[in-house]
Design an enzyme around this catalytic site. Structure first.
Site, short mmCIF file in Angstrom:
data_model
loop_
_atom_site.label_atom_id
_atom_site.label_comp_id
_atom_site.label_asym_id
_atom_site.label_seq_id
_atom_site.Cartn_x
_atom_site.Cartn_y
_atom_site.Cartn_z
N HIS A 54 82.66 -19.06 89.24
CA HIS A 54 81.92 -19.67 90.34
C HIS A 54 80.92 -18.69 90.96
O HIS A 54 81.31 -17.61 91.44
CB HIS A 54 82.93 -20.12 91.40
N GLU A 81 78.86 -20.70 86.93
CA GLU A 81 78.32 -21.72 87.82
C GLU A 81 77.27 -21.06 88.71
O GLU A 81 77.39 -19.88 89.04
CB GLU A 81 79.45 -22.29 88.68
N ASP A 83 73.83 -21.95 91.85
CA ASP A 83 73.22 -22.87 92.83
C ASP A 83 71.71 -22.67 92.79
O ASP A 83 71.24 -21.53 92.88
CB ASP A 83 73.72 -22.53 94.24
N HIS A 96 73.07 -19.65 97.06
CA HIS A 96 73.93 -20.72 97.57
C HIS A 96 73.48 -21.27 98.91
O HIS A 96 73.29 -22.47 99.09
CB HIS A 96 75.38 -20.23 97.68
N GLU A 164 74.26 -26.11 89.55
CA GLU A 164 74.29 -26.99 90.73
C GLU A 164 72.91 -27.06 91.38
O GLU A 164 72.33 -26.04 91.75
CB GLU A 164 75.31 -26.51 91.76
O1 G3P Z 1 81.00 -25.75 91.63
C1 G3P Z 1 81.62 -26.20 92.78
C2 G3P Z 1 81.22 -25.48 94.02
O2 G3P Z 1 80.18 -24.59 93.77
C3 G3P Z 1 80.88 -26.34 95.14
O3 G3P Z 1 80.80 -25.66 96.34
O4 G3P Z 1 79.55 -24.76 98.21
O5 G3P Z 1 80.35 -23.27 96.43
O6 G3P Z 1 78.47 -24.78 96.00
P1 G3P Z 1 79.74 -24.57 96.75
CA CA Z 2 77.91 -24.26 93.80
#
Ligand code: G3P
Ligand code: CA
Length: 305
Positions: A54, A81, A83, A96, A164
């Site tokens: 993450h 993962e 953002d 993020h 994301e």
């Molecule tokens: O991938 C799931 C997670 O990233 C969602 O929450 O706020 O960390 O983007 P956040």
């Molecule tokens: Ca995320």
């Protein structure tokens, strides 16, 4: 208790075999096409859920930096993962929060620019920021990567990406722009679309747009719809990715009971699970993937891969 010692050995063998075949020991590859979940037999053979690093391996390196995905690679994780947001002058960047304050030194470099929103800074200004020191001085100088830089590193590392689209309501057209860049960088060919890329968002509208633009892409909705509402999501997405505190075995089974946008069993990848006990708990619920800041901890707990 989630213990599958025989499955771990099978996973190691099958992962090796899939690698030889140019595939991956991942949920996107163990099924038969986009959006497919592993069959129950595959899941049993492979052992635990897929583990996603993450924001990279963000327990050990500053989140969403190139260091974080390098760290994930060194720990042996293919799936990372991130953002994606957009700068004032239209560059896609990996970060993020919708402000720069928490994860960079922006308040020192640009003291008069409160509230320091990502969308109020140019790419050149963001490139001046240190996104590593807040985490640990050893990462001083790490930057906020552009998505282009990030994708090049993911490719070089031979990793796979759970991308994301963050707060798309702030960035009209970000779905098309993101897909344009991914296409330019070769990430929308058949091999990447079926094995290396998943696009997710908390915005159902954004996931719908991505699905409409590229129906072959695997997508995920971030959230926990009611069981009654799940069929509506199955029309345009392949996965439902919920916060781990919001789910039960029954809810996971309800998702698995549906066919997603690609006619395959829908999957569940839950977040953010950083301890062994919770990892075993959600694995016992039957989730397909666990999104974690500490992927090594989760892998050890659930025979993940
Ligand atoms: O991938 C799931 C997670 O990233 C969602 O929450 O706020 O960390 O983007 P956040
Ligand atoms: Ca995320």
């Amino acid at each position: 208790m989630y213990v599958r010692p025989a499955a771990a050995a099978a996973a190691a063998f099958l992962g090796f075999t899939l690698t030889l075949l140019g595939g991956t020991a991942s949920s996107a590859a163990t099924g038969n096409g986009p959006g497919s979940a592993p069959s129950p037999a595959d899941r049993a053979a492979l052992g635990g859920p897929v583990v996603y690093a993450h924001r990279g391996a963000s327990a050990y390196a500053p989140e969403n930096t190139l260091d974080a995905i390098d760290m994930a690679m060194r720990l042996g994780f293919e799936w990372v993962e991130n953002d994606v947001q957009r700068t004032k002058d239209g560059e896609l960047v990996v970060i993020h929060d919708d402000t720069l304050s928490r994860t960079t030194d922006v308040e020192e470099v640009f003291p008069d620019r409160a509230p320091w929103r990502v969308k109020d800074f140019t790419a050149a200004e963001i490139a001046r920021l240190d996104a590593g020191s807040w985490f640990d001085e050893q990462f001083a100088g790490a930057g906020v990567p552009t998505l282009r830089e990030y994708m090049e590193r993911v490719g070089r590392n031979q990793q796979r990406l759970l991308l994301e689209i963050k707060k798309p309501e702030l960035y009209p057209g970000i779905e098309q722009q993101t897909l344009n860049l991914l296409g330019e960088l070769g990430w929308l060919d058949e091999r990447h679309v079926t094995r290396r890329l998943v696009v997710q968002s908390f915005s159902a509208a954004s996931v719908r747009i991505v699905h409409g633009l590229r129906p072959d892409l695997v997508t995920a909705f971030l959230g926990t719809p009611t069981v009654a509402d799940l069929p509506k999501y199955a029309e345009f997405t392949d996965r439902i990715n919920p916060w781990h505190t919001t789910i039960s075995a029954e809810w996971v089974a309800a998702v698995h009971g549906l066919l997603g946008a690609h006619g395959r069993t829908m999957e569940v990848d839950t977040w953010i699970v950083d301890d062994a006990a919770t990892a075993r708990k959600v694995a016992d619920m039957g989730v397909d993937g666990i999104i974690t800041n500490a992927p090594d901890v989760v892998r050890a707990a659930v025979n993940g891969f």
